[in-house]
Structure formats: C-alpha cells, structure tokens
Design a protein around this motif. Structure first.
Motif, mmCIF file in Angstrom:
data_model
loop_
_atom_site.group_PDB
_atom_site.id
_atom_site.type_symbol
_atom_site.label_atom_id
_atom_site.label_comp_id
_atom_site.label_asym_id
_atom_site.label_seq_id
_atom_site.Cartn_x
_atom_site.Cartn_y
_atom_site.Cartn_z
ATOM 1 N N VAL A 100 20.069 -9.837 -12.481
ATOM 2 C CA VAL A 100 18.660 -10.205 -12.356
ATOM 3 C C VAL A 100 18.278 -10.220 -10.878
ATOM 4 N N ASP A 101 17.223 -9.514 -10.529
ATOM 5 C CA ASP A 101 16.629 -9.568 -9.199
ATOM 6 C C ASP A 101 15.242 -10.199 -9.314
ATOM 7 N N PHE A 102 14.752 -10.715 -8.193
ATOM 8 C CA PHE A 102 13.440 -11.379 -8.245
ATOM 9 C C PHE A 102 12.728 -11.183 -6.907
ATOM 10 N N ASP A 103 11.493 -10.680 -6.977
ATOM 11 C CA ASP A 103 10.677 -10.451 -5.782
ATOM 12 C C ASP A 103 9.438 -11.335 -5.807
ATOM 13 N N ILE A 104 9.097 -11.883 -4.645
ATOM 14 C CA ILE A 104 7.840 -12.615 -4.461
ATOM 15 C C ILE A 104 7.096 -11.947 -3.310
#
Length: 742
Positions: A675-679
């Motif tokens: 899982v990757d997560f960008d803001i």
C-alpha cells in the motif's frame, strides 16, 4: 490475515486508474473538470488496442522521484514491474524486473521507445534516462501494436512509447525538489522559452542521489534534456530532442531460495562492507555505471491533399560497465559496454477517401552488440583482498545487427465499423562475430583494442552473420454496438531472439570441442522466436466510468530453452520450444463524482511451455503446462483520488500473486500486498507563480517484507547448477516534494 482481508477489500472497492485504449467512433475523453489527479484519456486516435497514460496519470504514478515510465505502466493489468527501490534503476545485468503478460524482454531488445523510435536496449544503461516531467503521455502496447510502433531488435513483450511534452507557447519555469528516506535528494528544473517567432525551445536538468535502503552503496544520477520545435508555417514542422543521462549505482544482493523463505532473518542481507580474500561479495564490486545520449528528430511536411511525409532519424550511445560476481562468487567480472544504435523511419500517410487512409514507410536501423557480450574482463581477489586482473572472460569482435523493414497499413471507419490492416516485412541480420577468448590469460593486455590486435581468432567459437526474414501482419477491427458499448478484435505477430548461445559456447568451449561441434554449426540452426497474439474485448462507458474487459491468447514458437541435442550429444540454448499464453484482464477508470477519481485493474495470466524438452542424454524435463518463473498468475491494483478543497488524497494498493523461481515449481514465492499513500496540497495563488504544490508520499505503508523480483531464466530447472536469486522489495519510506511553476 485480517489486515490482508481489509487490504483486498480496499482494492476491490477502490479499483485503479488505468484504461485500455480501444477504438471508438465517438471520441471519449474521461477527465474531471475539478483538476483531478486521476485523469485518463480513453479516445483512440490510431484505430488500435493500446493503453494510454496522460500527464496527470504520469505525475501520480511515477513515484516521488519521477525517473521510471515503467512504474506508470505498472498500473496496467498483466504488467508486473517490481524494482528493488523507488528509483526503478536497480536491475542487474541479466534481468530487467518487467513482465508483460508473463513475458520478459528477450535478447538485446529494449521495451522503451521515444516518439515511436527504438532508442533503448538491454543489456546496458538508459533505464533511468527519462525525467517524467518532460513527457505528456505514455502509450503501452501489449500483444498488438501498429506496424510503425513495434520497431526494434525485439517486440515480443510489447512496447512503452513516450511522447515528449513540447515546448510551451509562453515562457515558463518549472522547479521541483524532493527529499526523503535513505538520504534521497532530487532537484529538477525545466525552462521553456515560449514561442519566439517560429521557434520554441525547452531545456531541463535534474540531479538525483540517495543511499541504498540496505547495505553499503548509493545512487548518483544526472540528467539533461533539450527540445526544440521549428514551425515556419502550417505545412512544415521540424522537431529535435536530445537526452543525456549519467547513472552510477550499486546493486542489491540476491538471496538464495532458503534465505528468501526467511525474510525476517535475511531481508536486509547484502554485499560485504569490506573486501575479503577469495570472495567477490564486496559491495563496491557489484555495481553499474553508464552514460547515455539519445538524439531524435522529426521532419514533417503536410501536402495540399492532407497527406503527410515524415522523416524521423534517431541515434543513441550507451557506454559504461557492470561489475558482478561469477556464479561461485570467487571471481569478479567487469562487463564493458560501448555500443550505439542509429537509423531512421521514412513515412508517408495519405487519406484515400473519407473512409480509408494509407500509411506506408520504411525503417532502417543498425545496432551494435552487446548482446551477445563481447568484452568481459576477469579478476581474482588476491591475498590483500584486492582485485587482480586475470585476463578476459569473453573477448570478441562483433559486427552490427542490421534491420531493413518496409511496412504498409490501411485504416479507417465506416458507419459503426473501424478497422486497421497492416503488414511489415522484417529483414534482420544478426551480427557475426570473431571470438578471441580462447588462449587469453593474465598476460593478455587488459586494453580491448590491444588485446584484439594481438589476439588469435578462435575458429571454433566464431560465426558469420545470419539473416532472418519474416512477415509481420497486424489486424484490428472495432464495432460500435451502441453509443456507449464498443467491441473489438485484434491480431499481430511479434518477434525476438535470445543471444545466449555465444556466451554459453565460450564458457563451455572444451565440452563442445570434445564433441567436435563448432559454434557455426549451432548458429546455422537458430531461428527467431515468434508470437501470434490475439485480443478480444469490450469497452463500456457509463456516467464517465470506462469499463474494459479483455481476453488474450498468444501462441509462441521458437522459445529458448537449454535443450539436449542428441545429434551432437550436448545441451545448449536454442530457440526450438513452443509455449502458450492466455488470460483475462479487466480495467476501469473515471470520475465517481466531482471529488473522486478511481482506477482499477485485475488480471488472470497463464504462460507456459507446451512441451517437455530433453535436458541430457537420459533426462527429459517435466515442465509442460507449468507457469513460467517470476510470472504471477493473478494480480489486482487499485487507486482512488479523493479531492477536498486544495487537497488530494490517493491510496494505491497492489496485490501480486504467488510466483515460482524455477519452471518445475520447487521454489515457490508467496503472494504479497503493498500500500502506498500520497497527499497532495495545492497552495493558494501566490503572486508571481502559476502554481505551487506540496506532496507527501508514503511507500509500502505497512512495511511489508516481500520478494520484488526473481533473477532467473524462463527455463530454469531445479537441477541446474546456477540457481535463481531473489531481490527483496523496499521497506516503508517517506518523501516530501515541493513543485513550483512560474
């Protein structure tokens, strides 16, 4: 288990930002008026079944350092790309961690194309020669590709074609800075002059550095690009693009299967920090360094009848070296790479009537080896733990591979029907070579030219050039059932050739000579590997969402394996075995509403040999029907971009099914989910700036330990002396990026 169930549910719910481009009579562009992060173009401009990634998709999926187009196309179903770290640069000299529909790249062909020109190859550098900020789109071709977009030494697994972002009409400066885990630091600067009379120019520079996430070693990369467009009138245009890239980095250690099964203990095992007597496991002897320069141009003239003449020359230079250990890890090998490729495409496109147009052209190309390898120095490790030159592991003088390939294509549309019919004739001269390896030792000059001049030709291991010829047809038919449903069928033949025969012969020369077998005798029997690729699919559009199920089937003839030849009484790599690939893909993409963009893809993929083959005088393999190594049978990918005011939140979930390290399936690697997560935050309007963004990127959020890729040939058997090695995927990491445009 509970965490895995939650993640799988999230993937199924979120889906993923990918779309399969198939022709429709109605131009449909899926986009979001609120400047979403997951905008995907689904109209088809070429009557083809391809997959396209827009500028917005490139920004979202290329990762925090933006150096790899493969990370972008890796969101497509049936594309498995698992690099060792975020740079996407750490393939070894023998293995590029990319598979498309189970296939990996064969021979010295390259999957990358720049403006449909074959400027890349393998082995060698150039895997990180592209700064993603400089590209407006990426087209992915799998089984099917038009006749002018499948050029190169090989196109068996498909092509990744990059479109350059042309110079802006107005003056503009773009700057981006990224910092993050493992001392990652990247600076990017692009300046556009704006249109100056009939000329517009852009130039960019970037510098990237960072430590390996385990063990000693680092990466240092510099990249420069220049683009110029000259348009004196509406009928004439000249474009030129130049890229220069310098990449130096240390490789990651490959685990044994026993170690790969115990990642809690061995995930961070790497090369030794200090050199030791008799061992080549020292980290600074396991690295690569390359300088690559690419030049392409497009000279285009449009006639009064709307016909277009194009001439597209190209040139690329690749120079550097690999350092790696021999199989026993007791000696060190330095593989010298110094080759170029050049050529051009002349193309004429003319509308014959309202329903039919014709494109005809000619590709002429030359490519200097390797492969096969022609210059590898050999070193021993002396009593002080230092390298000591021991002669040449391989010393040969090669000719050029040469390609002559005319093509013609007819395409058009009538009522609800769209169609494309093309054929390309391939005249492919495989370079001859003279082998000088036999008889060399530590007294032989370490200078290549001197060693060749003073050496003696080994007639046993030398061969003349060999020419292959083949017709390469392609067909595409699309039909619009309703205003929002299209169906399509396509077929194309693709080709390639593995160059493992020469280094195998040189390494085992004594065995072949004892059997009175010359390399020329084996060389004369070689043939191309061919794939006949079929797709059938549908595209359904509803409320801005595009749904795209697709079935594919590929019949492979002449796939390479290490086969025992009873006539000569010895085994050697030859393209003589048949294989098959088939599967199903599903993709969806589009806006779920004003504030949400979604993309999803999943696949089922079988790729296997359709026959057993003899491995020795008394043994026959038992691999018929077994999945090829390092080719996951299942995969699911999903991403969702949620926008609220100036914020965008994007989770990206990827599930990769289990794989095997050998074709007889004694070494199994389990499935995994990351899982990757960008803001992303767009700053309010700042005086003097067109835009300003701040982005946080979290990679492998749950710190999953997994095997990213397996270094192994497709015909690897449990009984082989050389065993697969396993590259561990990167742990959790975080990055901060700031982008300014003014």
């Amino acid at each position: 288990m509970k965490q895995k169930v939650i993640l799988m549910s999230l993937m199924a719910t979120l889906s993923i930002l990918y779309s399969q481009d198939t022709y429709t009579l109605e131009k449909v562009t899926v986009s979001n008026e609120s400047d979403g992060g997951a905008i995907f173009e689904t109209d088809n401009k070429d009557n083809i079944n391809s997959q396209g990634f827009t500028k917005e998709a490139i920004e979202l999926y290329s990762g925090p350092v933006g150096m790899s187009a493969l990370k972008v196309v890796g969101m497509s179903p049936s594309v498995d790309y698992q690099p060792a770290e975020i740079f996407g640069s750490n393939e070894t000299s023998f293995h590029d961690p990319l598979r498309i529909r189970g296939k990996n790249q064969s021979g010295p062909g390259g999957v990358y194309m720049l403006e449909s020109l074959p400027i890349s190859g393998n082995p060698g550098g150039g895997k990180t020669m592209f700064d993603m900020e400089n590209f407006s789109g990426i087209d992915l071709y799998k089984g099917y590709a038009p006749v002018d977009k499948s050029l190169g030494f090989s196109n068996l697994i498909g092509k990744v074609d990059l479109t350059v972002a042309r110079p802006k009409k107005e003056m503009e400066t773009q700057f981006a800075q990224t910092v993050g885990s493992d001392k990652t630091l990247r600076s990017f600067l692009r300046f556009d002059t704006g249109k100056m009379d009939d000329v517009a120019i852009f130039g960019s520079f970037s510098k990237t550095s960072g430590d390996k996430w385990k063990g000693e070693g680092d990466l240092d990369r510099k990249n420069m690009m220049l683009g110029a467009v000259y348009t004196p009138n509406d009928n004439f245009k000249t474009e030129m693009f130049v890229i220069h890239n310098e990449d130096n980095h240390h490789n990651y250690y490959g685990l044994s299967y026993a170690e790969a099964k115990d990642l809690d203990t061995y995930a961070k095992k790497d090369w030794n920090r200090v050199s030791s007597v008799g061992s080549s496991n020292y980290y600074d002897w396991n690295k690569q360094s390359f300088k690559d320069t690419v030049l392409t141009a497009n000279v285009e003239y449009r006639f009064v009848n709307d016909s277009v003449m194009r001439f597209k020359p190209y040139y690329s230079k690749d120079k550097g070296n690999y350092w790696f250990a021999n199989d026993a890890k007791t000696r060190e090998i330095e593989w010298l790479i110094d080759h170029d490729r050049y050529g051009g495409v002349l193309e004429y496109e003319v509308p014959l009537n309202d329903e039919l147009s014709m494109k005809m052209g000619y590709w002429r190309g030359r490519q200097e080896p390797p492969g096969p390898p022609s210059s590898r120095r050999l070193y021993t490790i002396n009593a002080s733990g230092q390298l000591q030159y021991a002669g040449w592991n391989i010393l040969a003088k090669n000719q050029y591979h040469e390609f002559n390939s005319p093509f013609i294509e007819f395409c058009g549309e009538r009522d609800r029907l769209s169609y494309s019919l093309g054929i390309r004739y391939l005249d492919f001269k495989l370079a001859g070579l003279k082998n000088y390896t036999f008889g060399t030792n530590a007294t032989t000059s370490s200078d290549y030219d001197t060693a060749i001049a003073q050496g003696t030709v080994d007639e046993w291991g030398s061969v003349d050039a060999k020419t292959f010829t083949e017709w390469l047809p392609s067909v595409y038919v699309g039909y619009q059932l309703t205003h929002n449903i299209d169906i399509y069928f396509d077929y194309a033949r693709s080709y390639g050739y593995d160059v493992n025969l020469f280094p195998t012969y040189v390494t085992n020369r004594a065995k072949f000579v004892a059997k009175n077998v010359t390399l020329q005798q084996l060389w004369d029997q070689q043939k191309l590997e061919l794939s006949d690729n079929f797709d059938i699919g549908m595209k359904y559009k509803s409320n801005g969402i595009v749904y795209n199920p697709n079935l594919f089937f590929t019949k492979v003839t002449g796939k390479q394996a290490n086969v025992y030849d009873s006539h000569y009484g010895i085994a050697y790599p030859t393209n003589s075995i048949d294989a098959m690939s088939y599967g199903a893909e599903f993709a969806m993409s589009g806006p779920l509403g004003e504030s949400v963009d979604v993309l999803a893809s999943l696949f089922y993929n079988q790729y296997y040999y359709t026959e057993d083959f003899q491995t020795s005088a008394i043994s026959i393999s038992s691999i018929k029907g077994d999945q090829i190594p390092d080719a996951p049978m299942y995969g699911v990918k999903g991403a969702l971009t949620y926008k609220i005011e100036n914020f965008k939140f994007t989770p990206i979930v990827k599930y990769t099914g289990s794989r095997y390290g050998n074709v007889d399936h004694t070494q199994k690697i389990p499935s995994f989910t990351t899982v990757d997560f960008d803001i992303d935050y767009r700053l309010p309007k700042i005086k003097g700036f067109k835009s300003a963004d701040v982005k946080l990127s979290f990679i492998n959020v749950f710190n999953k330990r997994y095997i990213a890729s397996i270094i192994t040939p497709d015909n690897a058997l449990a009984a082989d002396t050389t065993q697969p090695t396993y590259i561990v995927g990167a742990p959790f990491s975080a990055y901060l990026s700031v982008g300014l445009t003014f």
